[in-house]
Scaffold this active site. Structure first.
Site, PDB file in Angstrom:
ATOM      1  N   HIS A   1       1.444  -1.349   0.365  1.00  0.00           N
ATOM      2  CA  HIS A   1      -0.263  -0.068  -0.268  1.00  0.00           C
ATOM      3  C   HIS A   1       1.093   1.384   0.152  1.00  0.00           C
ATOM      4  O   HIS A   1       1.737   0.936   0.621  1.00  0.00           O
ATOM      5  CB  HIS A   1      -0.884  -0.335   1.864  1.00  0.00           C
ATOM      6  CG  HIS A   1      -2.032   0.926   1.399  1.00  0.00           C
ATOM      7  ND1 HIS A   1      -1.583   2.972   1.572  1.00  0.00           N
ATOM      8  CD2 HIS A   1      -3.313   0.929   1.164  1.00  0.00           C
ATOM      9  CE1 HIS A   1      -3.221   2.716   1.448  1.00  0.00           C
ATOM     10  NE2 HIS A   1      -3.979   1.882   1.268  1.00  0.00           N
TER      11      HIS A   1
ATOM     12  N   ASP B   1       2.901  -4.700   8.422  1.00  0.00           N
ATOM     13  CA  ASP B   1       1.940  -3.615   8.052  1.00  0.00           C
ATOM     14  C   ASP B   1       0.533  -4.758   8.265  1.00  0.00           C
ATOM     15  O   ASP B   1       1.202  -4.584   7.329  1.00  0.00           O
ATOM     16  CB  ASP B   1       1.938  -2.495   6.304  1.00  0.00           C
ATOM     17  CG  ASP B   1       0.841  -2.030   6.516  1.00  0.00           C
ATOM     18  OD1 ASP B   1      -0.066  -2.246   7.463  1.00  0.00           O
ATOM     19  OD2 ASP B   1       0.746  -1.215   5.592  1.00  0.00           O
TER      20      ASP B   1
ATOM     21  N   CYS C   1      -4.467   2.167  -3.899  1.00  0.00           N
ATOM     22  CA  CYS C   1      -3.326   2.962  -3.046  1.00  0.00           C
ATOM     23  C   CYS C   1      -2.059   2.165  -2.985  1.00  0.00           C
ATOM     24  O   CYS C   1      -1.411   1.787  -2.732  1.00  0.00           O
ATOM     25  CB  CYS C   1      -3.902   2.948  -1.822  1.00  0.00           C
ATOM     26  SG  CYS C   1      -4.491   4.727  -0.935  1.00  0.00           S
TER      27      CYS C   1
ATOM     28  N   GLN D   1      -4.224  -4.649   7.668  1.00  0.00           N
ATOM     29  CA  GLN D   1      -4.931  -6.072   6.588  1.00  0.00           C
ATOM     30  C   GLN D   1      -5.302  -7.412   7.197  1.00  0.00           C
ATOM     31  O   GLN D   1      -5.867  -8.103   7.160  1.00  0.00           O
ATOM     32  CB  GLN D   1      -4.939  -6.095   5.156  1.00  0.00           C
ATOM     33  CG  GLN D   1      -5.545  -5.183   4.935  1.00  0.00           C
ATOM     34  CD  GLN D   1      -6.668  -4.411   4.432  1.00  0.00           C
ATOM     35  OE1 GLN D   1      -7.046  -5.012   4.475  1.00  0.00           O
ATOM     36  NE2 GLN D   1      -7.050  -3.044   4.346  1.00  0.00           N
TER      37      GLN D   1
ATOM     38  N   LYS E   1     -10.420   0.243  10.826  1.00  0.00           N
ATOM     39  CA  LYS E   1     -10.634  -1.629   9.706  1.00  0.00           C
ATOM     40  C   LYS E   1     -11.098  -2.733  10.764  1.00  0.00           C
ATOM     41  O   LYS E   1     -10.701  -3.602  10.682  1.00  0.00           O
ATOM     42  CB  LYS E   1      -9.049  -1.490   9.464  1.00  0.00           C
ATOM     43  CG  LYS E   1      -9.168  -0.840   8.238  1.00  0.00           C
ATOM     44  CD  LYS E   1      -8.257  -0.629   7.194  1.00  0.00           C
ATOM     45  CE  LYS E   1      -7.043   0.204   6.568  1.00  0.00           C
ATOM     46  NZ  LYS E   1      -8.110   0.766   5.541  1.00  0.00           N
TER      47      LYS E   1
HETATM   48  N1  7TS Z   1      -1.675  -0.612   4.676  1.00  0.00           N
HETATM   49  C1  7TS Z   1      -2.888  -1.220   4.191  1.00  0.00           C
HETATM   50  C2  7TS Z   1      -2.603  -2.631   3.828  1.00  0.00           C
HETATM   51  C3  7TS Z   1      -3.690  -1.159   3.737  1.00  0.00           C
HETATM   52  O1  7TS Z   1      -4.886  -1.536   3.147  1.00  0.00           O
HETATM   53  C4  7TS Z   1      -4.529   0.602   4.378  1.00  0.00           C
HETATM   54  C5  7TS Z   1      -5.382   0.980   4.243  1.00  0.00           C
HETATM   55  C6  7TS Z   1      -3.162   1.259   5.035  1.00  0.00           C
HETATM   56  C7  7TS Z   1      -1.920   0.642   5.062  1.00  0.00           C
HETATM   57  C8  7TS Z   1      -3.399   2.523   5.118  1.00  0.00           C
HETATM   58  O2  7TS Z   1      -4.366   2.715   6.771  1.00  0.00           O
HETATM   59  P1  7TS Z   1      -5.054   3.851   7.162  1.00  0.00           P
HETATM   60  O3  7TS Z   1      -5.600   3.663   8.098  1.00  0.00           O
HETATM   61  O4  7TS Z   1      -3.814   4.391   7.633  1.00  0.00           O
HETATM   62  O5  7TS Z   1      -5.008   4.532   6.084  1.00  0.00           O
HETATM   63  N2  7TS Z   1      -6.428   0.620   3.011  1.00  0.00           N
HETATM   64  C9  7TS Z   1      -7.617   0.631   2.002  1.00  0.00           C
HETATM   65  C10 7TS Z   1      -8.067   0.207   1.219  1.00  0.00           C
HETATM   66  O6  7TS Z   1      -7.488  -1.192   0.947  1.00  0.00           O
HETATM   67  N3  7TS Z   1      -9.044   1.033   0.713  1.00  0.00           N
HETATM   68  O7  7TS Z   1      -9.194   1.911   1.895  1.00  0.00           O
HETATM   69  C11 7TS Z   1      -7.796   2.184   2.533  1.00  0.00           C
END
Ligand code: 7TS
Length: 415
Positions: free
Chosen positions: A122, A199, A365, A202, A225
């Site tokens: 990401h 990371d 992303c 997910q 999430k």
């Molecule tokens: N890493 C992964 C693997 C992610 O899927 C996401 C967000 C992030 C980091 C960043 O998370 P945040 O809470 O800091 O934004 N992924 C997604 C997605 O797949 N669709 O919207 C956000």
């Protein structure tokens, strides 16, 4: 076994209609819905306990502090962190990764060092390292993705050297659902003497994690999430590393003593939590952890795997549809990415929205990953504990209708 029908009762938003149809929410990789237990915890904080933390001797301030620290303890227990003070609250997974890039990377990396990433990342686990690389003269290298969306670990070995100071990778891909072999990757990094950042954005919401078993140095994830509120993220770090790092942001709460000439940093975790934290959301995150803990991640995983198996069954019968990522359900989380031959993913997303079905479309992303697949984007259905097989069937029906609309009789001919 998890009873999704019963759990759904806890999620007020799932009763909503969208375009006159029952909402089918399949965008959980972007953010999850919140059970009333979390919504009530948030309201109850503002109705009963609202005050700033660590500052007053008064009762409300004490209660607010307690609620945040309870959530910190619950978070530590949830991921197997040895001590609550190794859990730093941030805004989101993105900020957690940036914190490491600034507070660890700027202090410990120098020109000529290498950071090993993967082609699955990401942007949150790519751009902060690109920024650091530009600033410090550090080089980035990438473990390649195979055609099936899994990592080529044989190549990983060859990419590691004594120059590699950090291996940073996603445990689970948000774009393809791939579950990476975290212990194998950690072993590889250790062999080269590199630190490891996982990371977990997910992974942590969906599969059990024990940071001591993984032996990772850092783990980043987001509360939103995993049934929690937006605006709260987590960085877990090994205590000695967090101690050795510079502070991230400067200001109130992160100091022990300040003179006009300088300051001494506070103890963990406050050293990394400058300014008034997101108190209410941190408090409500505790309710999300309680909820997930009661359901149990083993049951969540089993439920999502069943939904993915069902999705394969249903989607494979839709004409002109390509599904991306590993076919083996044991190698993927609850994410299914797909495209219609010759159709833009945005058109697919719009067609599904007309049926009340929420999916994400676009590059997720992960622009380098999409470039590797040779597509501008995909449509992505992502599941969570409240999704049902009926919803997967509804997705299948809506996709068949989309195929009929765009391809008509030709669709069947091309099957
Ligand atoms: N890493 C992964 C693997 C992610 O899927 C996401 C967000 C992030 C980091 C960043 O998370 P945040 O809470 O800091 O934004 N992924 C997604 C997605 O797949 N669709 O919207 C956000």
């Amino acid at each position: 076994m998890l009873d999704a029908a019963r759990l759904r009762e806890d999620f007020p938003i799932l009763k909503r209609l969208v375009r006159g149809k029952p909402l089918v929410y399949l965008d959980n990789a972007a953010t999850t819905q919140k059970p009333r237990q979390v919504i009530s915890a948030l309201a109850s904080f503002y109705e009963r306990h609202n005050a700033n933390v660590h500052r007053g001797v008064h009762t409300l301030s004490d209660e607010a502090t307690q609620l945040v620290e309870d959530s910190r303890r619950k978070t530590a227990a949830f991921i197997g962190a040895p001590k609550p003070q190794t859990v730093i609250f941030t805004r989101n997974a993105t900020e957690s990764i940036n914190l490491v890039a600034h507070a660890w990377g700027r202090k410990f990396l120098k020109a000529g060092d290498e950071i090993l990433l993967t082609e699955l990342e990401h942007h949150s686990n790519l751009v902060p390292w690109q920024m650091l690389a530009a600033e410090k003269g550090v080089s980035l290298r990438f473990i390649p993705m195979r055609e099936d969306g899994t990592l080529d670990l044989e190549r990983a070995q060859a990419l590691l050297s004594p120059k590699t100071k950090l291996l940073a990778f996603t445990a689970a891909s948000n774009a393809l659902g791939t579950l990476n072999d975290v212990p194998a990757l950690v072993r590889l990094a250790r062999g080269a003497g590199a630190k490891v950042l996982v990371d977990g954005a997910q992974w942590v919401p969906h599969l059990a994690v024990d940071v001591r078993a993984w032996d990772c140095d850092f783990l980043a994830f987001s509360a939103h999430k995993m049934l929690g509120p937006t605006g709260i993220g987590v960085l877990y770090g090994k205590e000695d590393l967090l101690e050795a790092m510079n502070p991230f942001l400067g200001g109130g709460d992160m100091i022990q003593q300040v003179r006009l000439e300088g300051f001494t940093a506070n103890v963990l975790p406050y050293k990394f939590e400058a300014g008034t934290p997101n108190i209410a959301d941190a408090a409500a995150f505790g309710a999300a952890l309680d909820y997930l803990g009661a359901v149990g991640l083993a049951a969540v995983r089993e439920h999502e795997a069943a939904l993915v198996r069902k999705a394969f069954e249903v989607l494979e019968s839709v004409p002109r549809l390509t599904i991306y990522g590993p076919r083996d359900v044991s190698r993927r989380g609850g994410v299914v990415s797909f495209n219609f031959d010759g159709l833009h993913a945005h058109d697919v997303g719009t067609a599904l929205d007309l049926e009340g079905i929420a999916v994400r479309v676009g590059h997720h992303c992960c622009q380098p990953l999409m470039a590797k697949l040779g597509v501008p984007g995909t449509a992505r259905a992502s599941f969570y504990l409240y999704n049902t097989e009926e919803e997967v069937e509804a997705l299948g029906r809506a996709l068949r209708k989309t195929a009929d609309f765009f391809f008509g009789a030709k669709a069947e001919a091309k099957r």
